[in-house]
Design a protein around this motif. Structure first.
Motif, PDB file in Angstrom:
ATOM      1  N   CYS A   1      -6.589  -2.024   0.567  1.00 35.41           N
ATOM      2  CA  CYS A   1      -5.789  -2.097   1.785  1.00 35.41           C
ATOM      3  C   CYS A   1      -6.727  -2.233   2.977  1.00 35.41           C
TER       4      CYS A   1
ATOM      5  N   CYS B   1       0.833  -1.189   0.000  1.00 36.97           N
ATOM      6  CA  CYS B   1       0.000   0.000   0.000  1.00 36.97           C
ATOM      7  C   CYS B   1       0.881   1.258   0.000  1.00 36.97           C
TER       8      CYS B   1
ATOM      9  N   CYS C   1      -5.896   0.986   5.813  1.00 42.03           N
ATOM     10  CA  CYS C   1      -6.202   2.414   5.671  1.00 42.03           C
ATOM     11  C   CYS C   1      -7.317   2.724   4.685  1.00 42.03           C
TER      12      CYS C   1
ATOM     13  N   VAL D   1       0.089   4.099   0.858  1.00 39.00           N
ATOM     14  CA  VAL D   1      -0.299   4.996   1.949  1.00 39.00           C
ATOM     15  C   VAL D   1       0.299   4.551   3.277  1.00 39.00           C
ATOM     16  N   CYS D   2       0.161   3.236   3.584  1.00 38.63           N
ATOM     17  CA  CYS D   2       0.567   2.793   4.920  1.00 38.63           C
ATOM     18  C   CYS D   2       1.522   1.599   4.888  1.00 38.63           C
TER      19      CYS D   2
ATOM     20  N   TYR E   1      -7.226   2.426   1.381  1.00 41.97           N
ATOM     21  CA  TYR E   1      -6.781   2.714   0.014  1.00 41.97           C
ATOM     22  C   TYR E   1      -7.226   1.596  -0.912  1.00 41.97           C
TER      23      TYR E   1
HETATM   24 ZN   LIG Z   1      -2.911   1.163   3.427  1.00 45.59          ZN
END
Ligand SMILES: [Zn+2]
Length: 133
Positions: A108, A82, A111, A84-85, A113
């Motif tokens: 994900c 991911c 988070c 994002v995280c 996403y």
């Molecule tokens: Zn994520």
């Protein structure tokens, strides 16, 4: 200039205060500024917390509803994690109702996403205080 590197716990506490005060913070950079201010470095010291570390702490804190704005990226790029995280993405197959076509999406579980074939590249994060917090 010396750096003060706060613990994750301290950052989470500061984040909690900032979110309760503002409810919504409209960029990652703004959130970083607000949290740094809350952490109050000593004179001549800088608070060292990167935007990425702060985002990870925010996601794991359970305090945040993260709104992810994206642009279209390269469809041939393979995303293993991911963006994002950094959690592992889950592969999801969706059957479309009309053609019976299969589309592959990656989501994900941490988070929220998601991306399809046209990769969604995060460009901006908006942090909302989670309802009930
Ligand atoms: Zn994520």
């Amino acid at each position: 200039m010396s750096y003060y590197i706060p613990s994750g716990e301290k950052i989470e506490k500061a984040l909690n205060k900032v979110l309760k005060r503002f409810r919504t913070v409209s960029s990652q950079h703004r959130l970083q500024q607000l949290v740094k201010k809350e952490l109050k470095a000593k004179k001549g010291e800088q608070v060292g917390v990167s935007e990425t570390r702060l985002r990870h702490i925010a996601i794991n804190s359970g305090l945040v509803d993260l709104e992810i704005h994206t642009r279209e990226g390269d469809p041939n790029k393979i995303l293993a994690r991911c963006p994002v995280c950094e959690s592992s993405l889950k592969r999801v197959k969706n059957l479309t109702i009309w053609g019976g076509q299969v589309t592959i999406e990656f989501t994900c579980p941490i988070c929220g996403y998601w991306t399809g074939k046209k990769k969604r590249i995060p460009t901006r994060y908006i942090f909302h205080l989670k309802k009930g917090k």
